[in-house]
Design a protein around this motif. Structure first.
Motif, PDB file in Angstrom:
ATOM      1  N   VAL A   9       0.580  -1.674   0.059  1.00 18.23           N
ATOM      2  CA  VAL A   9       0.060  -0.575   0.225  1.00 18.23           C
ATOM      3  C   VAL A   9       0.611   1.303  -0.045  1.00 18.23           C
ATOM      4  CG1 VAL A   9      -1.489   1.224   1.563  1.00 18.23           C
ATOM      5  CG2 VAL A   9      -2.472  -1.108   1.259  1.00 18.23           C
ATOM      6  N   LEU A  10       1.872   0.964   1.029  1.00 13.52           N
ATOM      7  CA  LEU A  10       2.701   2.465   0.782  1.00 13.52           C
ATOM      8  C   LEU A  10       3.265   2.301  -1.056  1.00 13.52           C
ATOM      9  CD1 LEU A  10       4.823   4.412   2.421  1.00 13.52           C
ATOM     10  CD2 LEU A  10       6.188   2.965   3.443  1.00 13.52           C
ATOM     11  N   GLU A  11       3.584   1.514  -1.668  1.00 15.21           N
ATOM     12  CA  GLU A  11       4.381   1.756  -2.282  1.00 15.21           C
ATOM     13  C   GLU A  11       3.649   2.347  -3.717  1.00 15.21           C
ATOM     14  OE1 GLU A  11       6.005  -2.135  -3.062  1.00 15.21           O
ATOM     15  OE2 GLU A  11       6.901  -1.758  -1.675  1.00 15.21           O
ATOM     16  N   LYS A  12       2.491   1.630  -3.392  1.00 13.95           N
ATOM     17  CA  LYS A  12       1.569   2.328  -4.350  1.00 13.95           C
ATOM     18  C   LYS A  12       1.476   4.233  -4.473  1.00 13.95           C
ATOM     19  CE  LYS A  12      -0.774  -1.852  -5.476  1.00 13.95           C
ATOM     20  NZ  LYS A  12      -2.154  -3.114  -5.307  1.00 13.95           N
ATOM     21  N   GLY A  17       1.979   9.947  -5.621  1.00 14.50           N
ATOM     22  CA  GLY A  17       2.793  10.952  -4.611  1.00 14.50           C
ATOM     23  C   GLY A  17       1.143  12.116  -3.766  1.00 14.50           C
ATOM     24  N   ALA A  18       1.147  10.544  -3.077  1.00 15.16           N
ATOM     25  CA  ALA A  18      -0.084  10.883  -2.123  1.00 15.16           C
ATOM     26  C   ALA A  18       0.810  11.527  -1.068  1.00 15.16           C
ATOM     27  CB  ALA A  18      -0.555   9.616  -1.726  1.00 15.16           C
ATOM     28  N   GLY A  19       0.154  12.692  -0.320  1.00 16.36           N
ATOM     29  CA  GLY A  19       0.550  13.394   0.934  1.00 16.36           C
ATOM     30  C   GLY A  19      -0.255  12.890   2.228  1.00 16.36           C
ATOM     31  N   ARG A  20      -1.408  12.659   1.748  1.00 15.29           N
ATOM     32  CA  ARG A  20      -2.699  12.562   2.468  1.00 15.29           C
ATOM     33  C   ARG A  20      -4.253  11.903   2.030  1.00 15.29           C
ATOM     34  NH1 ARG A  20      -5.911  17.710   3.908  1.00 15.29           N
ATOM     35  NH2 ARG A  20      -4.498  18.231   4.415  1.00 15.29           N
ATOM     36  N   GLU A  41       1.621   7.218   8.927  1.00 14.08           N
ATOM     37  CA  GLU A  41       2.130   8.045   9.065  1.00 14.08           C
ATOM     38  C   GLU A  41       4.150   7.671   9.669  1.00 14.08           C
ATOM     39  OE1 GLU A  41      -0.358   8.980  12.300  1.00 14.08           O
ATOM     40  OE2 GLU A  41      -1.808  10.201  11.262  1.00 14.08           O
ATOM     41  N   ASP A  42       4.438   6.630  10.159  1.00 20.11           N
ATOM     42  CA  ASP A  42       5.525   6.704  10.494  1.00 20.11           C
ATOM     43  C   ASP A  42       6.048   6.828   9.062  1.00 20.11           C
ATOM     44  OD1 ASP A  42       5.161   6.286  12.756  1.00 20.11           O
ATOM     45  OD2 ASP A  42       5.327   3.618  12.877  1.00 20.11           O
ATOM     46  N   ASN A  43       6.150   6.368   8.146  1.00 18.40           N
ATOM     47  CA  ASN A  43       6.404   6.855   7.065  1.00 18.40           C
ATOM     48  C   ASN A  43       6.239   7.974   6.014  1.00 18.40           C
ATOM     49  OD1 ASN A  43       8.351   4.172   5.843  1.00 18.40           O
ATOM     50  ND2 ASN A  43       6.416   3.607   7.174  1.00 18.40           N
ATOM     51  N   GLY A  44       5.599   9.203   6.196  1.00 15.32           N
ATOM     52  CA  GLY A  44       6.204  10.153   5.747  1.00 15.32           C
ATOM     53  C   GLY A  44       4.208  10.114   5.581  1.00 15.32           C
ATOM     54  N   ILE A  45       3.329  10.177   5.572  1.00 14.19           N
ATOM     55  CA  ILE A  45       1.989   9.660   4.962  1.00 14.19           C
ATOM     56  C   ILE A  45       0.827  10.300   5.946  1.00 14.19           C
ATOM     57  CG2 ILE A  45      -0.106   8.840   3.850  1.00 14.19           C
ATOM     58  CD1 ILE A  45       1.973   7.768   2.804  1.00 14.19           C
ATOM     59  N   GLU A  46       0.313  11.488   6.099  1.00 13.21           N
ATOM     60  CA  GLU A  46      -0.409  12.250   6.991  1.00 13.21           C
ATOM     61  C   GLU A  46      -1.886  11.288   6.481  1.00 13.21           C
ATOM     62  OE1 GLU A  46      -3.621  15.858   7.538  1.00 13.21           O
ATOM     63  OE2 GLU A  46      -2.272  16.362   6.013  1.00 13.21           O
ATOM     64  N   VAL A  47      -2.453  10.580   7.823  1.00 14.47           N
ATOM     65  CA  VAL A  47      -3.705   9.731   7.884  1.00 14.47           C
ATOM     66  C   VAL A  47      -4.813   9.929   8.401  1.00 14.47           C
ATOM     67  CG1 VAL A  47      -4.166   7.375   8.330  1.00 14.47           C
ATOM     68  CG2 VAL A  47      -2.178   7.717   7.001  1.00 14.47           C
ATOM     69  N   ILE A  48      -6.219   9.858   7.966  1.00 16.04           N
ATOM     70  CA  ILE A  48      -7.400  10.305   8.567  1.00 16.04           C
ATOM     71  C   ILE A  48      -8.414   8.374   8.527  1.00 16.04           C
ATOM     72  CG2 ILE A  48      -9.755  11.827   8.556  1.00 16.04           C
ATOM     73  CD1 ILE A  48      -8.209  13.284   7.461  1.00 16.04           C
ATOM     74  N   ALA A  72      -5.911  10.193  -1.725  1.00 21.53           N
ATOM     75  CA  ALA A  72      -6.406   8.702  -1.898  1.00 21.53           C
ATOM     76  C   ALA A  72      -7.120   8.925  -0.879  1.00 21.53           C
ATOM     77  CB  ALA A  72      -5.299   8.369  -2.501  1.00 21.53           C
ATOM     78  N   LEU A  73      -7.786   7.514  -1.441  1.00 17.47           N
ATOM     79  CA  LEU A  73      -8.683   6.682  -0.536  1.00 17.47           C
ATOM     80  C   LEU A  73      -8.406   5.238  -0.332  1.00 17.47           C
ATOM     81  CD1 LEU A  73     -11.410   6.483   1.342  1.00 17.47           C
ATOM     82  CD2 LEU A  73     -12.208   5.564  -0.804  1.00 17.47           C
ATOM     83  N   ILE A  74      -8.201   4.185   0.890  1.00 17.50           N
ATOM     84  CA  ILE A  74      -7.967   3.554   1.110  1.00 17.50           C
ATOM     85  C   ILE A  74      -9.201   2.883   1.268  1.00 17.50           C
ATOM     86  CG2 ILE A  74      -6.512   1.733   2.519  1.00 17.50           C
ATOM     87  CD1 ILE A  74      -4.372   4.043   2.598  1.00 17.50           C
ATOM     88  N   HIS A  75      -9.630   1.736   0.883  1.00 17.53           N
ATOM     89  CA  HIS A  75     -10.515   0.921   1.647  1.00 17.53           C
ATOM     90  C   HIS A  75     -10.576  -0.274   2.065  1.00 17.53           C
ATOM     91  CE1 HIS A  75     -14.800   0.199   0.538  1.00 17.53           C
ATOM     92  NE2 HIS A  75     -14.496  -0.892   0.300  1.00 17.53           N
ATOM     93  N   LEU A  76     -10.164  -0.509   3.002  1.00 16.07           N
ATOM     94  CA  LEU A  76      -9.979  -1.918   3.485  1.00 16.07           C
ATOM     95  C   LEU A  76     -10.751  -3.364   3.811  1.00 16.07           C
ATOM     96  CD1 LEU A  76      -7.163  -2.577   4.799  1.00 16.07           C
ATOM     97  CD2 LEU A  76      -8.012  -2.173   6.805  1.00 16.07           C
ATOM     98  N   GLY A  77     -10.375  -4.234   3.118  1.00 12.63           N
ATOM     99  CA  GLY A  77     -11.048  -5.420   3.393  1.00 12.63           C
ATOM    100  C   GLY A  77     -12.317  -5.506   2.359  1.00 12.63           C
TER     101      GLY A  77
END
Length: 342
Positions: A9-12, A17-20, A41-48, A72-77
């Motif tokens: 997920v992080l690589e994608k 170029g996603a920051g949030r 977040e540990d890898n520099g991406i802001e997460v909500i 971007a949206l991460i749709h989990l599951g």
């Protein structure tokens, strides 16, 4: 526990170029969402984190992600579903960390009652184990068919609560691998074939056909309750994977052509208490097919599916499960795409 491929997920996200990002998850995967969020977040991406109830891949929070300025949206599951989304979306399946073969081995005698030629289906949580299951069953003398399904599903053999196209193959019976009644009950009603559900967590095996017949009797009872209804509220949903506007308009026309009053209603989360103020005699839900099926006891007035309206009006005799179908796939069409939108 469920396996989440966080580094992929992080690589994608970095490629995008996603920051949030906004992480959307069903209630059963809240902890996994937190863990994934911490890793990002540990890898520099802001997460909500998205805290609303999520009903599946048909219910993405892309509008919310866009309004929050997320990249971007991460749709989990849930697995990929072809939708017109407003931000790039990564569908991240959560694979269950449980072996399915021991449960199959335990219930081999029951499986044999399905016949020699069987359809094999499961949900996204166990799809990564499907080939192991096929190999075990074929080594024990079964001819195993895994249906490709239509464009609404991501993998061969996958069923959704609203789509059982992968189970429609020329088999004597259907073997479902997974927990709960929700999916295998739909398989049994939709295919009308002997259906055995095997729970890989508990090792239990449950025949679903008696449950399916009970459900169908209850649905005929709902149709009978609606016989005297003069006015119908025809409800569709703003959820992108459930918005069936053309079908809802067709049902409105059909009811009016048969002398009924009908009005089109639009909702997001469909529940009867929000409709109490209307004067309709009955309702038709043209959104998730499982709302009238699974929640009907919470409705004070009759609630039907589009297929059941046709039965009510004498246009259909046999009971048929309402599904949201995609289009048939070509043989070379790729499956399991994981990023879409934007």
């Amino acid at each position: 526990m469920h396996e989440i491929h966080a580094r992929e997920v992080l690589e994608k996200l970095k490629l995008m170029g996603a920051g949030r990002v906004l992480i959307q998850s069903p209630e059963g995967l809240r902890r996994e969402a937190e863990v994934l969020g911490n890793f990002l977040e540990d890898n520099g991406i802001e997460v909500i984190l998205h805290g609303e109830v999520n009903y599946g891949a048909c219910d993405p929070a892309d509008r919310e992600a866009k309004s929050l300025g997320c990249d971007a949206l991460i749709h989990l599951g849930h697995s990929y579903m072809k939708l017109h989304l407003e931000v790039p979306t990564i569908f991240v399946p959560a694979f269950a960390d449980v072996e399915v073969v021991p449960a199959l081995e335990k219930n081999l005698k029951e499986i044999k009652k399905l016949g020699k030629k069987i359809a094999l289906v499961t949900t996204a949580q166990h799809i990564h184990q499907l080939e192991k299951a096929r190999e075990f069953l074929e080594n024990n003398g079964f001819e195993v068919l895994i249906g490709r399904g239509d464009s609404r599903v991501s993998w061969p053999g996958q069923v959704l609560g609203c789509n059982f196209s992968a189970a429609r193959v020329n088999a004597e019976g259907v073997l479902f691998i997974g927990a709960g009644y929700f999916h295998p009950l739909g398989v049994a009603v939709a295919t009308r074939k002997p259906t055995l559900a095997i729970n890989p967590y508990s090792g239990d095996a449950i025949w679903m056909n008696d449950e399916a017949e009970r459900l169908i009797r209850k649905r005929w009872a709902q149709i009978a309750k609606a016989m005297d209804a003069r006015s119908f509220g025809v409800v569709t949903s703003t959820k992108k994977g459930q918005l069936r506007l053309a079908e809802a308009k067709r049902i409105v026309r059909l009811l009016r052509e048969h002398g009924k009053e009908a009005k089109l209603l639009l909702m997001n989360h469909i529940s009867y208490p929000q409709l109490e103020g209307f004067s309709f005699d009955a309702y038709v839900v043209v959104a998730c097919p499982r709302v009238p099926i699974d929640d009907y006891e919470n409705w004070r007035k009759p609630v039907l599916t589009p297929r059941e309206v046709e039965m009510l009006l004498g246009l259909r005799e046999e009971y048929e499960f309402d599904e949201i179908l995609g289009v048939e796939r070509s043989e070379d069409e790729p499956m399991g795409i994981s990023i879409h939108g934007g």
